[in-house]
Design a protein around this motif. Structure first.
Motif, PDB file in Angstrom:
ATOM      1  N   GLU A 151      71.847  11.952  33.615  1.00 11.86           N
ATOM      2  CA  GLU A 151      71.627  13.004  32.482  1.00 11.86           C
ATOM      3  C   GLU A 151      72.849  12.865  31.540  1.00 11.86           C
ATOM      4  O   GLU A 151      72.461  13.198  30.379  1.00 11.86           O
ATOM      5  N   LYS A 152      74.048  12.490  31.961  1.00 10.99           N
ATOM      6  CA  LYS A 152      75.139  11.971  31.149  1.00 10.99           C
ATOM      7  C   LYS A 152      74.629  11.168  30.251  1.00 10.99           C
ATOM      8  O   LYS A 152      74.942  10.983  28.967  1.00 10.99           O
ATOM      9  N   SER A 153      74.184  10.120  30.650  1.00  5.63           N
ATOM     10  CA  SER A 153      73.763   8.849  29.745  1.00  5.63           C
ATOM     11  C   SER A 153      72.684   9.291  28.865  1.00  5.63           C
ATOM     12  O   SER A 153      72.982   9.042  27.595  1.00  5.63           O
ATOM     13  N   ILE A 154      71.751  10.044  29.305  1.00  5.13           N
ATOM     14  CA  ILE A 154      70.640  10.519  28.274  1.00  5.13           C
ATOM     15  C   ILE A 154      71.339  11.438  27.192  1.00  5.13           C
ATOM     16  O   ILE A 154      70.847  11.212  26.063  1.00  5.13           O
ATOM     17  N   ASP A 155      72.359  12.315  27.499  1.00  4.89           N
ATOM     18  CA  ASP A 155      72.962  13.110  26.569  1.00  4.89           C
ATOM     19  C   ASP A 155      73.519  12.497  25.654  1.00  4.89           C
ATOM     20  O   ASP A 155      73.808  12.789  24.429  1.00  4.89           O
ATOM     21  N   GLU A 156      74.358  11.198  26.072  1.00  4.53           N
ATOM     22  CA  GLU A 156      75.208  10.635  25.153  1.00  4.53           C
ATOM     23  C   GLU A 156      74.322   9.777  24.206  1.00  4.53           C
ATOM     24  O   GLU A 156      74.626   9.729  23.169  1.00  4.53           O
ATOM     25  N   LEU A 157      73.142   9.357  24.653  1.00  2.00           N
ATOM     26  CA  LEU A 157      72.161   8.362  23.715  1.00  2.00           C
ATOM     27  C   LEU A 157      71.510   9.762  22.850  1.00  2.00           C
ATOM     28  O   LEU A 157      71.270   9.386  21.671  1.00  2.00           O
ATOM     29  N   LYS A 158      71.085  10.642  23.222  1.00  2.00           N
ATOM     30  CA  LYS A 158      70.699  11.756  22.279  1.00  2.00           C
ATOM     31  C   LYS A 158      71.584  11.960  21.306  1.00  2.00           C
ATOM     32  O   LYS A 158      71.539  12.126  20.144  1.00  2.00           O
ATOM     33  N   ALA A 159      72.822  12.098  21.432  1.00  2.00           N
ATOM     34  CA  ALA A 159      74.015  12.417  20.696  1.00  2.00           C
ATOM     35  C   ALA A 159      73.910  11.205  19.851  1.00  2.00           C
ATOM     36  O   ALA A 159      74.256  11.457  18.403  1.00  2.00           O
ATOM     37  N   MET A 181      55.487   5.697  32.176  1.00  2.00           N
ATOM     38  CA  MET A 181      56.780   5.195  32.316  1.00  2.00           C
ATOM     39  C   MET A 181      57.011   3.764  31.665  1.00  2.00           C
ATOM     40  O   MET A 181      58.044   3.281  31.105  1.00  2.00           O
ATOM     41  N   ASP A 182      55.811   3.072  31.689  1.00  2.00           N
ATOM     42  CA  ASP A 182      55.979   1.682  31.142  1.00  2.00           C
ATOM     43  C   ASP A 182      56.375   1.831  29.504  1.00  2.00           C
ATOM     44  O   ASP A 182      56.910   0.898  28.975  1.00  2.00           O
ATOM     45  N   THR A 183      55.785   2.756  29.002  1.00  2.00           N
ATOM     46  CA  THR A 183      55.814   3.193  27.385  1.00  2.00           C
ATOM     47  C   THR A 183      57.410   3.363  27.377  1.00  2.00           C
ATOM     48  O   THR A 183      57.948   2.806  26.061  1.00  2.00           O
ATOM     49  N   TYR A 184      57.963   4.247  27.962  1.00  2.00           N
ATOM     50  CA  TYR A 184      59.344   4.510  28.042  1.00  2.00           C
ATOM     51  C   TYR A 184      60.005   3.199  28.139  1.00  2.00           C
ATOM     52  O   TYR A 184      61.167   3.024  27.325  1.00  2.00           O
ATOM     53  N   SER A 185      59.887   2.488  29.059  1.00  2.00           N
ATOM     54  CA  SER A 185      60.719   1.314  29.362  1.00  2.00           C
ATOM     55  C   SER A 185      60.505   0.412  28.000  1.00  2.00           C
ATOM     56  O   SER A 185      61.446  -0.265  27.734  1.00  2.00           O
ATOM     57  N   ARG A 186      59.362   0.168  27.493  1.00  2.00           N
ATOM     58  CA  ARG A 186      59.099  -0.442  26.010  1.00  2.00           C
ATOM     59  C   ARG A 186      60.199   0.064  25.061  1.00  2.00           C
ATOM     60  O   ARG A 186      60.902  -0.606  24.096  1.00  2.00           O
ATOM     61  N   ILE A 187      60.122   1.383  24.984  1.00  2.00           N
ATOM     62  CA  ILE A 187      61.075   1.900  23.928  1.00  2.00           C
ATOM     63  C   ILE A 187      62.192   1.690  24.172  1.00  2.00           C
ATOM     64  O   ILE A 187      62.999   1.239  23.153  1.00  2.00           O
ATOM     65  N   PHE A 188      62.888   2.064  25.568  1.00  2.00           N
ATOM     66  CA  PHE A 188      64.117   2.063  25.601  1.00  2.00           C
ATOM     67  C   PHE A 188      64.603   0.047  25.540  1.00  2.00           C
ATOM     68  O   PHE A 188      65.619   0.131  25.288  1.00  2.00           O
ATOM     69  N   THR A 189      63.714  -0.594  25.793  1.00  2.00           N
ATOM     70  CA  THR A 189      64.224  -2.018  25.643  1.00  2.00           C
ATOM     71  C   THR A 189      64.260  -2.379  24.214  1.00  2.00           C
ATOM     72  O   THR A 189      65.260  -3.094  23.837  1.00  2.00           O
ATOM     73  N   ARG A 190      63.393  -2.008  23.384  1.00  2.00           N
ATOM     74  CA  ARG A 190      63.389  -2.164  21.942  1.00  2.00           C
ATOM     75  C   ARG A 190      64.794  -1.506  21.528  1.00  2.00           C
ATOM     76  O   ARG A 190      65.539  -2.207  20.640  1.00  2.00           O
ATOM     77  N   LEU A 214      73.457  -2.172  18.037  1.00  2.00           N
ATOM     78  CA  LEU A 214      74.402  -3.131  17.839  1.00  2.00           C
ATOM     79  C   LEU A 214      75.716  -2.771  18.663  1.00  2.00           C
ATOM     80  O   LEU A 214      76.830  -3.311  18.773  1.00  2.00           O
ATOM     81  N   ASP A 215      75.594  -1.231  18.975  1.00  2.00           N
ATOM     82  CA  ASP A 215      76.830  -0.776  19.793  1.00  2.00           C
ATOM     83  C   ASP A 215      76.787  -1.100  21.109  1.00  2.00           C
ATOM     84  O   ASP A 215      75.636  -0.811  21.947  1.00  2.00           O
ATOM     85  N   GLU A 216      77.927  -1.675  21.958  1.00  2.00           N
ATOM     86  CA  GLU A 216      77.860  -2.240  23.313  1.00  2.00           C
ATOM     87  C   GLU A 216      77.548  -1.005  24.165  1.00  2.00           C
ATOM     88  O   GLU A 216      76.901  -1.174  25.408  1.00  2.00           O
ATOM     89  N   ALA A 217      78.388   0.108  23.998  1.00  2.00           N
ATOM     90  CA  ALA A 217      78.205   1.171  24.928  1.00  2.00           C
ATOM     91  C   ALA A 217      76.951   1.917  24.914  1.00  2.00           C
ATOM     92  O   ALA A 217      76.296   2.191  25.897  1.00  2.00           O
ATOM     93  N   THR A 218      76.162   1.811  23.748  1.00  2.00           N
ATOM     94  CA  THR A 218      74.834   2.385  23.694  1.00  2.00           C
ATOM     95  C   THR A 218      73.907   1.306  24.434  1.00  2.00           C
ATOM     96  O   THR A 218      73.098   1.880  25.300  1.00  2.00           O
ATOM     97  N   LYS A 219      74.122   0.205  24.123  1.00  2.00           N
ATOM     98  CA  LYS A 219      73.166  -0.922  25.094  1.00  2.00           C
ATOM     99  C   LYS A 219      73.610  -0.470  26.813  1.00  2.00           C
ATOM    100  O   LYS A 219      72.459  -0.770  27.396  1.00  2.00           O
ATOM    101  N   ASP A 220      74.726  -0.130  26.852  1.00  2.00           N
ATOM    102  CA  ASP A 220      75.061  -0.095  28.481  1.00  2.00           C
ATOM    103  C   ASP A 220      74.301   1.280  29.048  1.00  2.00           C
ATOM    104  O   ASP A 220      73.858   1.248  29.950  1.00  2.00           O
ATOM    105  N   ARG A 221      74.415   2.349  28.386  1.00  2.00           N
ATOM    106  CA  ARG A 221      73.950   3.549  28.416  1.00  2.00           C
ATOM    107  C   ARG A 221      72.179   3.295  28.602  1.00  2.00           C
ATOM    108  O   ARG A 221      71.514   3.628  29.449  1.00  2.00           O
ATOM    109  N   LEU A 222      71.606   2.402  27.883  1.00  2.00           N
ATOM    110  CA  LEU A 222      70.153   2.309  27.813  1.00  2.00           C
ATOM    111  C   LEU A 222      70.084   1.543  28.987  1.00  2.00           C
ATOM    112  O   LEU A 222      68.740   1.774  29.607  1.00  2.00           O
ATOM    113  N   ALA A 223      70.770   0.429  29.540  1.00  2.00           N
ATOM    114  CA  ALA A 223      70.572  -0.347  30.542  1.00  2.00           C
ATOM    115  C   ALA A 223      70.694   0.513  31.800  1.00  2.00           C
ATOM    116  O   ALA A 223      69.951   0.353  32.872  1.00  2.00           O
ATOM    117  N   HIS A 224      71.535   1.332  31.901  1.00  2.00           N
ATOM    118  CA  HIS A 224      71.628   2.512  32.775  1.00  2.00           C
ATOM    119  C   HIS A 224      70.228   3.250  33.065  1.00  2.00           C
ATOM    120  O   HIS A 224      69.830   3.328  34.157  1.00  2.00           O
TER     121      HIS A 224
END
Length: 188
Positions: free
Chosen positions: A33-41, A82-91, A97-107
């Protein structure tokens, strides 16, 4: 008058979304939930298109529950979501370009993958593979078109048989509760 209807529709969608969010938040792990909230922000800006009453996934989720009774059908559709979400998040991850964002998306992707593995074992994964195979068919290929014509009668017969079988199942289901409520007058 139209403005009032639009406002009522807007608030209805908001309340429905709030209900879905409340339901979803009850089962979302705190760290996810924290990662999603940070990604939304990070990603969500004040864009009116976001609130245009045309959801991307929620409409499909409503249809999933309302139109598909069989658990295998629901699992297949949820797997596709779920696969569609996975493709969206992978893209998003590949384009960030932000490493913290990449880490959150990987999480988020880790949680999504774990959910997929636990939620869709067995036949739904197999059904999904068949669906993906069918979606990958090249409709503009003349060989595929010829084979499709050659095979169509048999496929049509099979589909008709499935439809009739499903109709009989639904009819039997609707008759069963009536029959268990008591004896029919003709049998007394």
């Amino acid at each position: 008058m139209i403005a009032q209807h639009m406002m009522a529709l807007f608030w209805g969608v908001c309340l429905m979304t709030l209900g879905w969010m409340t339901y979803a938040e009850a089962s979302v792990p705190e760290n996810l939930e924290k990662s999603i909230d940070e990604l939304k922000a990070y990603y969500i800006r004040n864009d009116p298109e976001l609130y245009n009453a045309h959801p991307v996934f929620l409409r499909v989720l409503n249809n999933l529950k309302n139109k598909f009774e069989q658990e295998s059908e629901q699992n297949l559709l949820m797997s596709i979501i779920m696969d569609t979400y996975s493709r969206i998040f992978t893209r998003m991850q590949n384009e960030s370009l932000d490493e913290a964002t990449k880490d959150r998306l990987a999480h988020v992707q880790q949680h999504l993958k774990k959910l997929q593995e636990n939620y869709f074992p067995g036949k739904s994964a197999e059904l999904k593979t068949y669906a993906e195979t069918l979606w990958a068919i090249k409709e503009d290929d003349p060989i595929v078109q010829s084979k499709a014509l050659f095979e169509f009668k048999r496929v049509y017969r099979e589909a008709t048989q499935l439809k009739n079988k499903d109709r009989r199942r639904r009819q039997a289901k609707s008759i069963r509760p009536k029959a268990s409520g008591g004896r029919s007058p003709s049998r007394s």
